[in-house]
Design a protein around this motif. Sequence first.
Motif, PDB file in Angstrom:
ATOM      1  N   SER A 131      -0.213   8.485  -0.487  1.00 28.23           N
ATOM      2  CA  SER A 131      -0.318   8.207  -2.098  1.00 28.23           C
ATOM      3  C   SER A 131      -1.757   7.856  -1.760  1.00 28.23           C
ATOM      4  CB  SER A 131       0.155   6.940  -2.929  1.00 28.23           C
ATOM      5  OG  SER A 131      -0.278   7.095  -3.622  1.00 28.23           O
ATOM      6  N   ALA A 132      -2.803   8.469  -2.493  1.00 29.07           N
ATOM      7  CA  ALA A 132      -4.328   8.167  -1.621  1.00 29.07           C
ATOM      8  C   ALA A 132      -5.025   8.948  -3.490  1.00 29.07           C
ATOM      9  CB  ALA A 132      -4.620   8.575  -0.921  1.00 29.07           C
ATOM     10  N   ASP A 133      -6.257   8.250  -2.939  1.00 24.84           N
ATOM     11  CA  ASP A 133      -7.570   8.659  -4.228  1.00 24.84           C
ATOM     12  C   ASP A 133      -8.146  10.118  -3.443  1.00 24.84           C
ATOM     13  OD1 ASP A 133      -6.767   6.501  -6.469  1.00 24.84           O
ATOM     14  OD2 ASP A 133      -8.117   5.376  -5.754  1.00 24.84           O
ATOM     15  N   SER A 134      -8.331  10.006  -2.690  1.00 29.30           N
ATOM     16  CA  SER A 134      -9.018  11.503  -2.151  1.00 29.30           C
ATOM     17  C   SER A 134      -7.837  12.451  -1.928  1.00 29.30           C
ATOM     18  CB  SER A 134      -9.788  11.087  -1.062  1.00 29.30           C
ATOM     19  OG  SER A 134     -10.178  11.800  -0.131  1.00 29.30           O
ATOM     20  N   ALA A 135      -8.321  13.979  -2.407  1.00 28.65           N
ATOM     21  CA  ALA A 135      -6.779  15.024  -1.451  1.00 28.65           C
ATOM     22  C   ALA A 135      -7.350  15.564  -0.262  1.00 28.65           C
ATOM     23  CB  ALA A 135      -7.730  15.579  -2.992  1.00 28.65           C
ATOM     24  N   GLU A 136      -8.625  15.197   0.263  1.00 31.49           N
ATOM     25  CA  GLU A 136      -9.267  15.123   1.545  1.00 31.49           C
ATOM     26  C   GLU A 136      -8.320  13.922   2.158  1.00 31.49           C
ATOM     27  OE1 GLU A 136     -13.005  15.374   4.647  1.00 31.49           O
ATOM     28  OE2 GLU A 136     -12.801  14.950   2.604  1.00 31.49           O
ATOM     29  N   LEU A 137      -8.052  13.187   2.141  1.00 33.25           N
ATOM     30  CA  LEU A 137      -6.897  12.225   2.822  1.00 33.25           C
ATOM     31  C   LEU A 137      -5.874  12.537   3.091  1.00 33.25           C
ATOM     32  CD1 LEU A 137      -7.585   9.633   4.735  1.00 33.25           C
ATOM     33  CD2 LEU A 137      -7.700   8.068   2.509  1.00 33.25           C
ATOM     34  N   ILE A 138      -4.707  12.911   1.746  1.00 31.53           N
ATOM     35  CA  ILE A 138      -3.784  13.521   1.893  1.00 31.53           C
ATOM     36  C   ILE A 138      -3.156  14.435   2.982  1.00 31.53           C
ATOM     37  CG2 ILE A 138      -2.204  14.001   0.002  1.00 31.53           C
ATOM     38  CD1 ILE A 138      -2.163  11.520  -0.225  1.00 31.53           C
ATOM     39  N   VAL A 139      -4.858  15.823   3.139  1.00 26.96           N
ATOM     40  CA  VAL A 139      -4.225  16.613   3.642  1.00 26.96           C
ATOM     41  C   VAL A 139      -4.767  16.707   4.603  1.00 26.96           C
ATOM     42  CG1 VAL A 139      -5.307  18.880   4.035  1.00 26.96           C
ATOM     43  CG2 VAL A 139      -5.107  18.120   1.830  1.00 26.96           C
ATOM     44  N   PHE A 162       0.775  -1.176   0.156  1.00 22.41           N
ATOM     45  CA  PHE A 162      -0.035   0.034   0.439  1.00 22.41           C
ATOM     46  C   PHE A 162       1.120   1.090  -0.001  1.00 22.41           C
ATOM     47  CE2 PHE A 162      -3.128  -2.490   2.014  1.00 22.41           C
ATOM     48  CZ  PHE A 162      -3.664  -3.595   0.806  1.00 22.41           C
ATOM     49  N   ALA A 163       1.648   1.373   1.050  1.00 21.13           N
ATOM     50  CA  ALA A 163       2.479   2.644   0.781  1.00 21.13           C
ATOM     51  C   ALA A 163       3.776   2.765  -0.470  1.00 21.13           C
ATOM     52  CB  ALA A 163       3.444   2.039   2.172  1.00 21.13           C
ATOM     53  N   ASN A 164       3.540   1.388  -1.303  1.00 21.10           N
ATOM     54  CA  ASN A 164       4.278   1.877  -2.591  1.00 21.10           C
ATOM     55  C   ASN A 164       3.304   2.168  -4.228  1.00 21.10           C
ATOM     56  OD1 ASN A 164       6.998   1.020  -1.378  1.00 21.10           O
ATOM     57  ND2 ASN A 164       6.432  -1.031  -1.096  1.00 21.10           N
ATOM     58  N   ALA A 165       2.467   1.830  -3.330  1.00 22.38           N
ATOM     59  CA  ALA A 165       1.477   1.879  -4.167  1.00 22.38           C
ATOM     60  C   ALA A 165       1.284   3.123  -4.914  1.00 22.38           C
ATOM     61  CB  ALA A 165       0.078   1.822  -3.897  1.00 22.38           C
ATOM     62  N   SER A 166       0.676   3.248  -6.251  1.00 23.77           N
ATOM     63  CA  SER A 166       0.380   5.021  -6.774  1.00 23.77           C
ATOM     64  C   SER A 166      -1.469   5.337  -7.168  1.00 23.77           C
ATOM     65  CB  SER A 166       0.923   5.659  -8.018  1.00 23.77           C
ATOM     66  OG  SER A 166       2.678   5.415  -7.800  1.00 23.77           O
ATOM     67  N   TYR A 167      -2.117   6.066  -6.249  1.00 17.75           N
ATOM     68  CA  TYR A 167      -3.064   6.710  -6.808  1.00 17.75           C
ATOM     69  C   TYR A 167      -3.479   7.551  -7.554  1.00 17.75           C
ATOM     70  CZ  TYR A 167      -3.428   2.801  -3.264  1.00 17.75           C
ATOM     71  OH  TYR A 167      -3.679   1.554  -3.020  1.00 17.75           O
ATOM     72  N   ARG A 168      -4.669   7.999  -6.994  1.00 22.34           N
ATOM     73  CA  ARG A 168      -4.441   9.784  -7.568  1.00 22.34           C
ATOM     74  C   ARG A 168      -3.971  10.670  -7.495  1.00 22.34           C
ATOM     75  NH1 ARG A 168     -10.754  12.935  -8.417  1.00 22.34           N
ATOM     76  NH2 ARG A 168      -9.475  14.568 -10.236  1.00 22.34           N
ATOM     77  N   TYR A 169      -3.490  10.752  -6.512  1.00 19.99           N
ATOM     78  CA  TYR A 169      -2.485  11.738  -5.778  1.00 19.99           C
ATOM     79  C   TYR A 169      -1.201  11.555  -4.519  1.00 19.99           C
ATOM     80  CZ  TYR A 169      -7.225  14.895  -6.185  1.00 19.99           C
ATOM     81  OH  TYR A 169      -8.102  15.683  -6.355  1.00 19.99           O
ATOM     82  N   THR A 170      -0.600  12.096  -5.195  1.00 17.06           N
ATOM     83  CA  THR A 170       0.516  11.487  -4.675  1.00 17.06           C
ATOM     84  C   THR A 170       1.250  12.824  -3.925  1.00 17.06           C
ATOM     85  OG1 THR A 170       1.183   9.501  -5.870  1.00 17.06           O
ATOM     86  CG2 THR A 170       3.219  10.731  -4.306  1.00 17.06           C
ATOM     87  N   ALA A 171       1.632  12.645  -2.691  1.00 17.71           N
ATOM     88  CA  ALA A 171       2.696  14.050  -1.635  1.00 17.71           C
ATOM     89  C   ALA A 171       3.381  13.476  -1.409  1.00 17.71           C
ATOM     90  CB  ALA A 171       1.399  14.804  -0.720  1.00 17.71           C
ATOM     91  N   ARG A 172       4.469  14.267  -1.258  1.00 13.29           N
ATOM     92  CA  ARG A 172       6.435  13.943  -0.336  1.00 13.29           C
ATOM     93  C   ARG A 172       6.284  14.982   0.185  1.00 13.29           C
ATOM     94  NH1 ARG A 172       6.117  11.695  -5.351  1.00 13.29           N
ATOM     95  NH2 ARG A 172       7.435   9.474  -6.253  1.00 13.29           N
ATOM     96  N   LEU A 173       6.417  14.322   1.971  1.00 14.66           N
ATOM     97  CA  LEU A 173       7.139  15.565   3.139  1.00 14.66           C
ATOM     98  C   LEU A 173       8.224  14.839   3.002  1.00 14.66           C
ATOM     99  CD1 LEU A 173       3.809  14.857   2.959  1.00 14.66           C
ATOM    100  CD2 LEU A 173       4.176  16.700   5.116  1.00 14.66           C
ATOM    101  N   THR A 174       9.258  15.891   3.759  1.00 15.96           N
ATOM    102  CA  THR A 174      10.308  16.281   4.718  1.00 15.96           C
ATOM    103  C   THR A 174      10.543  16.556   5.660  1.00 15.96           C
ATOM    104  OG1 THR A 174      11.751  16.173   2.214  1.00 15.96           O
ATOM    105  CG2 THR A 174      13.005  16.346   4.553  1.00 15.96           C
ATOM    106  N   VAL A 175      10.586  15.950   6.656  1.00 20.30           N
ATOM    107  CA  VAL A 175      10.133  16.855   7.925  1.00 20.30           C
ATOM    108  C   VAL A 175      11.686  16.046   9.107  1.00 20.30           C
ATOM    109  CG1 VAL A 175       8.385  16.534  10.132  1.00 20.30           C
ATOM    110  CG2 VAL A 175       8.224  14.923   7.669  1.00 20.30           C
ATOM    111  N   ASP A 176      11.665  17.744   9.955  1.00 20.03           N
ATOM    112  CA  ASP A 176      12.859  17.066  10.959  1.00 20.03           C
ATOM    113  C   ASP A 176      12.762  16.896  12.214  1.00 20.03           C
ATOM    114  OD1 ASP A 176      14.014  18.957   9.129  1.00 20.03           O
ATOM    115  OD2 ASP A 176      13.486  21.048  10.121  1.00 20.03           O
TER     116      ASP A 176
END
Length: 319
Positions: A274-282, A229-243
């Motif tokens: 990565s998820a199909d829902s923008a709301e979920l990513i947010v 699931f973590a490696n799957a690609s859905y409609r929306y993908t975001a990447r964060l760099t966290v301190d």
Amino acid sequence: MPGRLLRLLSLLQSRREWSGTDLAERLGVTVRTVRRDIDRLRALDYPVESTTGTAGGYRLTSGRNLPPLLLDDDEAVAVAVGLVTAAGGSVAGIEESSMRALAKLERVLPARLRPRLGALGGVAAAVPHRDVPRVDPGVLAVLAAACRDAELLSFHYRGRNADGGERRVEPHNLVTVRGHWYLLAFDPGRDGWRTFRVDRMAELLPTRRPFTRRELPVPDPAGYVSSSFANASYRYTARLTVDLPAADLRARLFAHVPGEIADAGPARCTVRLSADSAELIVQYVAAIAALEAGFELDAPAEIEDRVRELGVRLTTPYE
């Protein structure tokens, strides 16, 4: 004699089929004694079939009545915990049945276990998963049997994009993740391991054709499904760099974030969502932002706009 019969019954319940030689070795008796004990079980109405083949064998089949199960202390407690969990789970129509089964289990337990399980049934409860499709317990039973017996399985599958098709796979494990049930299987037609949402499967057809089990790429089926699931690609993908180091980020999150978290240095990590829902990513981004650690967001414009709007709403005084 009674003790050996109970041991024989326990062995027959633990595996689909046994050879007479294997049973004799486990029980420390001769094959002839095993045959006599099998006849005694049949006289007690246990449906034990003889199987054909080079060495022959025995199989406990389904009968008109459900035979008693033999459970040790740990198994009995595990069954009780499973029944309580099932009552709040995602299997359709199982709530009342689970509680009835727990009450019956408590009545027939040895005295040393009855108080422990009575307390469990009286005070334990499971919070049901929200917005999770319910699955038919009969479907789960068919899938579990196919996994256990290593039999090829055919079914119709509807993907997340509503496209459907016939599949024929080698079932390996059933895994539940965040209330959803998945079948982990090897798909010979696509020459690879695949996961299938059980609520999207229909027209299940056990073929009664055995297959040789393959080794998973990793030893843990649940871990394999989660990583897929973590490696799957859905409609929306975001990447964060966290301190924060990856281990610290995982420990401080109040809920599981279904994404790939990896160290990017001694005090930084990267997160892929990565998820199909923008709301979920947010929502996932907000959960990480709430940790008050510095972060950078690389995401589609729609995601960045939604995160920016959320920040404005959180900092604007209510009037």
